[in-house]
Design an enzyme around this catalytic site. Structure first.
Site, PDB file in Angstrom:
ATOM      1  N   LYS A 234       0.835  -1.208   0.000  1.00 31.24           N
ATOM      2  CA  LYS A 234       0.000   0.000   0.000  1.00 31.24           C
ATOM      3  C   LYS A 234       0.869   1.258   0.000  1.00 31.24           C
ATOM      4  O   LYS A 234       0.618   2.193  -0.763  1.00 31.24           O
ATOM      5  CB  LYS A 234      -0.932  -0.024   1.224  1.00 31.24           C
ATOM      6  CG  LYS A 234      -1.889  -1.215   1.234  1.00 31.24           C
ATOM      7  CD  LYS A 234      -2.846  -1.160   2.400  1.00 31.24           C
ATOM      8  CE  LYS A 234      -2.138  -1.395   3.735  1.00 31.24           C
ATOM      9  NZ  LYS A 234      -1.587  -2.757   3.844  1.00 31.24           N
TER      10      LYS A 234
ATOM     11  N   GLU B 191       3.409 -35.817  13.856  1.00 27.45           N
ATOM     12  CA  GLU B 191       3.569 -35.287  12.499  1.00 27.45           C
ATOM     13  C   GLU B 191       3.115 -36.298  11.453  1.00 27.45           C
ATOM     14  O   GLU B 191       2.584 -35.911  10.407  1.00 27.45           O
ATOM     15  CB  GLU B 191       5.029 -34.880  12.264  1.00 27.45           C
ATOM     16  CG  GLU B 191       5.540 -33.787  13.185  1.00 27.45           C
ATOM     17  CD  GLU B 191       4.701 -32.522  13.124  1.00 27.45           C
ATOM     18  OE1 GLU B 191       4.086 -32.248  12.070  1.00 27.45           O
ATOM     19  OE2 GLU B 191       4.641 -31.800  14.141  1.00 27.45           O
TER      20      GLU B 191
END
Length: 594
Positions: free
Chosen positions: A192, A409
């Site tokens: 921006k 995991e």
């Protein structure tokens, strides 16, 4: 600080100062002093009230305290050849009055000194009323729209503003009014501020840059004065662009919050509204503002005539990411083996700032390794650092923790392979990263998706809870390692129930602000709990159905600590792209696709 030292010396002199003679005088008894007078040893006497200082003919100085009512002593002194001097005693009332004023003066001096420091040095209070904006004159803002990549739609919207600043007469002849204000909203790091600077650089006009927090001060009226000063400078420099970054710090919705600074903030907002109403588009002053939170801005700021145009600056898509990477790669010695298209594919959701940081991290790794250019290994390692919270930590976990991390995991990886559709498993590892003992990384393989169904959200919830479910299934109990998973699962369940209307009992309602009362909150909480419980059951059912794959994957992780996506697929005997879908229970307890 000089006047502080002077004040301290003055106070010391007032409190402790005495004549030099008095400091050297030796006390003597009154009777002994009379004998010295009669023996003509006294040459000079100075009488101050009840105190007498006498200079003897031998050069010594004595001090005597006179008895009350002693009136004949001066005559006796003169009779025996001594010279007498009378000194009027100091007024004790005046001295006490002076002491009474010294502390307030010192406090006032301290306040003035502190004010000068907080106001920025020698400017004092006047500095607080000056414009906080920094001025970039023509040529100083060297950024142009050519330096902004991946934001083609936003750049097209800004092009007519550039044309107006270059050729205002063409628009005035048509009776067109250019927007007075442009609001750029979007997540941090999407470009921006860069867009605003490029707008000024492309148009070739002065550029005033300030932050919304620069206008907020402790002293009442300061913010409004600074807003006036900024727009006065802008009118004198027109045509120009005024850029206010983080405008939500300046123009937050009025009437929200309490405290001593609320009135000051509202005065500042009112002054901003007055200034934006006080100039027309013919003056050539265009206000550009940026914010990450447009929802908190005051509605009066957003109405037409102030910020007429609202542009959303989202994270770039895959093509935009490739363009941004190409811009940042211009100044880096990047190997030909590094395909920017592949890097763009592996970085969904990355902003322009994230991509710049990724290439910079890769450059640092290349220098550290002594390489002459940035290769794919450095880019891959930088991507792992950015996505997993830092480099692998050199911490050797306990054997029991490694086993638990491996099953945790493996559960995530197996559930992700089963539920993520076209997403690709990049890697799974039990090497400690950041605060965790491992991580599992997936990336979109095909086009990015922006709309997710209830099934997508529930599958994601199931995957988040699969690590915890694997621990419970194999090891018999859960651990604190799932804390981050639970936090994200709770947030996702809350979104599904209160924002997305994905619960059958609550229905298509948005309960984000709980305007329906305590009963709605209770029902929403119950729906969230049921949803998470159903996802946990689904995760356990999925892992039980593929228990052998879970065991093989966990054993491989314990042996090698890190597995790439293709290695996991080979271990599980999956063909590339194959996804072992499993029908699981939905949040209402029945079976079937969701």
């Amino acid at each position: 600080m000089r006047w502080w030292a002077g004040a301290a010396l003055l106070l010391a002199a007032l409190l402790f100062g005495r004549p030099a003679a008095a400091m050297e005088a030796q006390p003597v008894a009154y009777s002994e002093f009379i004998q010295d007078v009669q023996a003509r040893r006294v040459a000079y006497a100075r009488i101050t009230g009840q105190r007498l200082e006498a200079a003897y003919r031998d050069g010594t100085v004595r001090v005597v305290t006179l008895p009350p009512g002693e009136a004949r002593l001066p005559l006796v002194l003169m009779q025996y050849g001594a010279r007498v001097e009378f000194v009027r005693p100091a007024d004790p009332i005046a001295f006490r009055t002076l002491l009474r004023f010294i502390p307030p003066l010192l406090i006032l001096g301290a306040i003035l000194w502190f004010t000068r420091r907080t106001a920025g040095g020698s400017g004092g209070l006047l500095t607080m009323e000056q414009s906080p904006a920094r001025l970039y004159r023509v040529g100083e803002a060297s950024v142009t729209l050519q330096d902004v990549a991946g934001l083609d739609e936003v750049k097209a919207e800004l092009q007519e503003v550039i044309d107006f600043l270059r050729e205002p007469e063409r628009y005035r002849a048509m009776g067109a009014r250019i927007p007075r204000g442009i609001l750029l909203s979007g997540p941090p790091g999407t470009g921006k501020t860069l867009l605003a600077r490029a707008l000024a650089g492309e148009a070739g006009v002065p550029f005033f840059s300030a932050s919304g927090s620069d206008f907020v001060e402790l002293f009442a009226g300061t913010g409004a004065a600074r807003v006036r000063a900024l727009f006065d400078r802008a009118r004198k420099a027109a045509p120009c662009i005024v850029f206010i970054d983080e405008i939500d710090a300046l123009a937050r919705r009025r009437g929200v919050g309490a405290g001593g600074g609320t009135e000051e903030r509202e005065q500042t907002i009112n002054q901003l509204l007055v200034e934006m109403d006080g100039f027309d588009s013919g003056e050539g002053v265009i206000v550009v503002a940026a914010t990450n939170r447009p929802d908190v801005l005051d509605p009066a700021v957003l109405r037409p005539g102030r910020f007429d145009r609202h542009l959303t600056v989202d994270p770039p898509d895959r093509k935009g990411r490739e363009q941004i990477l190409a811009v940042h790669a211009r100044e880096k010695r990047l190997s030909q083996a590094v395909a920017l298209a592949e890097v763009a594919r592996l970085t969904p959701g990355f902003t322009g700032a994230d991509l710049a940081n990724l290439l910079n991290e890769a450059a640092l790794l290349a220098v550290r390794a002594g390489e002459r250019e940035i290769g794919w290994p450095q880019v891959a390692m930088a991507l792992e650092r950015v996505t997993s919270g830092g480099p692998p930590r050199r911490v050797r976990a306990a054997a029991a923790d490694r086993v638990r991390a491996a099953y945790h995991e493996a559960g995530h990886a197996l559930a992700g392979l089963a539920l993520r559709g076209s997403d690709r498993l990049v890697r799974v590892t039990i090497l400690p990263h950041g605060r965790g003992l491992g991580h599992t990384l997936f990336r979109d393989q095909d086009e990015e998706r922006y709309l997710h169904t209830r099934r997508d959200a529930f599958d994601r919830l199931t995957e988040l809870l699969a690590g915890r479910a694997a621990e419970a299934l194999v090891l018999g109990e859960v651990s604190a390692g799932a804390a981050d998973d639970l936090e994200r699962a709770t947030g996702l369940a809350r979104e599904m129930v209160t924002r997305w209307g994905m619960d059958a009992d609550i229905g298509p309602l948005r309960l984000e602000h709980a305007v329906e009362g305590e009963e709605s909150l209770r029902r929403a909480d119950g729906a969230m709990r049921a949803l998470v419980a159903a996802a946990e059951r689904a995760a356990r059912a999925l892992l039980e159905a593929r228990r052998s794959g879970l065991e093989r994957l966990a054993a491989a992780l314990l042996e090698r600590e890190r597995l790439e996506g293709p290695e996991v697929e080979a271990l599980l005997e999956l063909t590339p792209g194959e996804k072992p879908y499993i029908i699981v229970a939905n949040s209402r307890g029945d079976e079937g696709n969701q």
